[in-house]
Design a protein around this motif. Sequence first.
Motif, PDB file in Angstrom:
ATOM      1  N   LYS A 151     -64.771 -61.479  73.522  1.00  0.00           N
ATOM      2  CA  LYS A 151     -66.070 -61.423  74.185  1.00  0.00           C
ATOM      3  C   LYS A 151     -66.448 -59.977  74.511  1.00  0.00           C
ATOM      4  O   LYS A 151     -67.602 -59.575  74.370  1.00  0.00           O
ATOM      5  CB  LYS A 151     -66.053 -62.270  75.456  1.00  0.00           C
ATOM      6  CG  LYS A 151     -65.963 -63.767  75.211  1.00  0.00           C
ATOM      7  CD  LYS A 151     -65.932 -64.530  76.529  1.00  0.00           C
ATOM      8  CE  LYS A 151     -65.843 -66.037  76.302  1.00  0.00           C
ATOM      9  NZ  LYS A 151     -65.793 -66.790  77.585  1.00  0.00           N
ATOM     10  N   ALA A 152     -65.468 -59.200  74.950  1.00  0.00           N
ATOM     11  CA  ALA A 152     -65.741 -57.809  75.301  1.00  0.00           C
ATOM     12  C   ALA A 152     -65.969 -56.948  74.063  1.00  0.00           C
ATOM     13  O   ALA A 152     -66.755 -55.996  74.098  1.00  0.00           O
ATOM     14  CB  ALA A 152     -64.587 -57.250  76.133  1.00  0.00           C
ATOM     15  N   PHE A 153     -65.290 -57.302  72.967  1.00  0.00           N
ATOM     16  CA  PHE A 153     -65.408 -56.546  71.711  1.00  0.00           C
ATOM     17  C   PHE A 153     -65.713 -57.533  70.578  1.00  0.00           C
ATOM     18  O   PHE A 153     -64.801 -57.977  69.867  1.00  0.00           O
ATOM     19  CB  PHE A 153     -64.115 -55.787  71.419  1.00  0.00           C
ATOM     20  CG  PHE A 153     -63.731 -54.800  72.482  1.00  0.00           C
ATOM     21  CD1 PHE A 153     -64.160 -53.486  72.425  1.00  0.00           C
ATOM     22  CD2 PHE A 153     -62.945 -55.196  73.563  1.00  0.00           C
ATOM     23  CE1 PHE A 153     -63.802 -52.575  73.413  1.00  0.00           C
ATOM     24  CE2 PHE A 153     -62.583 -54.299  74.549  1.00  0.00           C
ATOM     25  CZ  PHE A 153     -63.023 -52.981  74.475  1.00  0.00           C
ATOM     26  N   PRO A 154     -66.984 -57.909  70.396  1.00  0.00           N
ATOM     27  CA  PRO A 154     -67.321 -58.905  69.367  1.00  0.00           C
ATOM     28  C   PRO A 154     -66.930 -58.496  67.953  1.00  0.00           C
ATOM     29  O   PRO A 154     -66.666 -59.363  67.115  1.00  0.00           O
ATOM     30  CB  PRO A 154     -68.840 -59.050  69.504  1.00  0.00           C
ATOM     31  CG  PRO A 154     -69.144 -58.621  70.916  1.00  0.00           C
ATOM     32  CD  PRO A 154     -68.169 -57.540  71.204  1.00  0.00           C
ATOM     33  N   ILE A 187     -63.926 -56.338  81.990  1.00  0.00           N
ATOM     34  CA  ILE A 187     -64.478 -55.091  81.449  1.00  0.00           C
ATOM     35  C   ILE A 187     -65.983 -55.266  81.264  1.00  0.00           C
ATOM     36  O   ILE A 187     -66.419 -56.174  80.558  1.00  0.00           O
ATOM     37  CB  ILE A 187     -63.810 -54.733  80.107  1.00  0.00           C
ATOM     38  CG1 ILE A 187     -62.313 -54.481  80.313  1.00  0.00           C
ATOM     39  CG2 ILE A 187     -64.456 -53.503  79.478  1.00  0.00           C
ATOM     40  CD1 ILE A 187     -61.561 -54.196  79.037  1.00  0.00           C
ATOM     41  N   PRO A 188     -66.808 -54.400  81.848  1.00  0.00           N
ATOM     42  CA  PRO A 188     -68.263 -54.489  81.629  1.00  0.00           C
ATOM     43  C   PRO A 188     -68.628 -53.904  80.272  1.00  0.00           C
ATOM     44  O   PRO A 188     -67.849 -53.180  79.650  1.00  0.00           O
ATOM     45  CB  PRO A 188     -68.833 -53.635  82.775  1.00  0.00           C
ATOM     46  CG  PRO A 188     -67.759 -52.620  83.046  1.00  0.00           C
ATOM     47  CD  PRO A 188     -66.457 -53.327  82.798  1.00  0.00           C
ATOM     48  N   LEU A 227     -63.838 -45.924  82.271  1.00  0.00           N
ATOM     49  CA  LEU A 227     -63.621 -46.768  83.441  1.00  0.00           C
ATOM     50  C   LEU A 227     -62.558 -46.231  84.385  1.00  0.00           C
ATOM     51  O   LEU A 227     -62.237 -46.889  85.381  1.00  0.00           O
ATOM     52  CB  LEU A 227     -63.227 -48.185  82.998  1.00  0.00           C
ATOM     53  CG  LEU A 227     -64.265 -48.920  82.128  1.00  0.00           C
ATOM     54  CD1 LEU A 227     -63.739 -50.292  81.739  1.00  0.00           C
ATOM     55  CD2 LEU A 227     -65.598 -49.036  82.869  1.00  0.00           C
ATOM     56  N   LEU A 228     -62.013 -45.077  84.103  1.00  0.00           N
ATOM     57  CA  LEU A 228     -61.035 -44.492  85.016  1.00  0.00           C
ATOM     58  C   LEU A 228     -61.760 -43.842  86.191  1.00  0.00           C
ATOM     59  O   LEU A 228     -62.802 -43.185  86.017  1.00  0.00           O
ATOM     60  CB  LEU A 228     -60.189 -43.448  84.288  1.00  0.00           C
ATOM     61  CG  LEU A 228     -59.185 -43.986  83.264  1.00  0.00           C
ATOM     62  CD1 LEU A 228     -58.416 -42.834  82.625  1.00  0.00           C
ATOM     63  CD2 LEU A 228     -58.222 -44.966  83.899  1.00  0.00           C
ATOM     64  N   ALA A 229     -61.218 -44.021  87.359  1.00  0.00           N
ATOM     65  CA  ALA A 229     -61.821 -43.424  88.555  1.00  0.00           C
ATOM     66  C   ALA A 229     -61.740 -41.908  88.479  1.00  0.00           C
ATOM     67  O   ALA A 229     -60.687 -41.348  88.158  1.00  0.00           O
ATOM     68  CB  ALA A 229     -61.114 -43.931  89.815  1.00  0.00           C
TER      69      ALA A 229
END
Length: 246
Positions: A151-154, A187-188, A227-229
């Motif tokens: 889903k995150a990487f179609p 994961i967005p 996505l790393l802070a």
Amino acid sequence: MAERCYGTPGFPRARQQAAILRHAPVTSQPPLLPPPRPPATTGLSAAERQLIIRSTHSCVWELIMKTYNILLSAVATSVALTGVLPCGANASDGVRAESLELNKSITRRVYKEGLNQGRFEVPYSADFVGHGGRATFTHADGMAEAKGWRKAFPDLKITVDKQVAEQDMVAVRWTARGTNTGTGNGIPATGRAVQITGTTLFRMADGQIAEEWTCADSLGLRRQLGLLATPAAPSATGGSASAGAP
């Protein structure tokens, strides 16, 4: 009366032949021919003699190899037709190799069919246990996570780079590529393309996956997705004093 000679016309032909046979030497066997002499090399130079020797050795070696190939082909044909192995061969060797190839083909399906195509039909044992870091997961948990990655990487595409099989274990080195245009596994959608590598070790039992250990570059994945802070900037208070600290 003058003695007649055997060759005179008046002497009867039959008596001439009998007389010739009586006076002819009798031998028990035909004379033996002398053995053929080897070709003379006295007039040849050392280089020419060496060339003759090398040519002879080459012909003999070629004849030996041809004979070996003929015998090897005959043995292979006999085994194929009768199923009888030659002495020293172990019938279980072929069975073991076939089992290893079967295990490798099953684990390849995890990536080619499941993660790449969304067809999750790979056989897992009822008591399957998965290991991810310090945590363990069930088969249902693993399937949910695999569907979340799709889903995150179609356009997810995982290639199997290397496989090594030994006894009931199969190690797989893989590379995953995809574009994060969806959401899944927390994961967005970022729209970024990523590429990571990982290694999974499978334990097989009766043609089914019974256990697996997976290690992937999760940190590299989050870094590529942004996505790393971001670490907080150091405080400017007392900057002149802190700058001089060791």
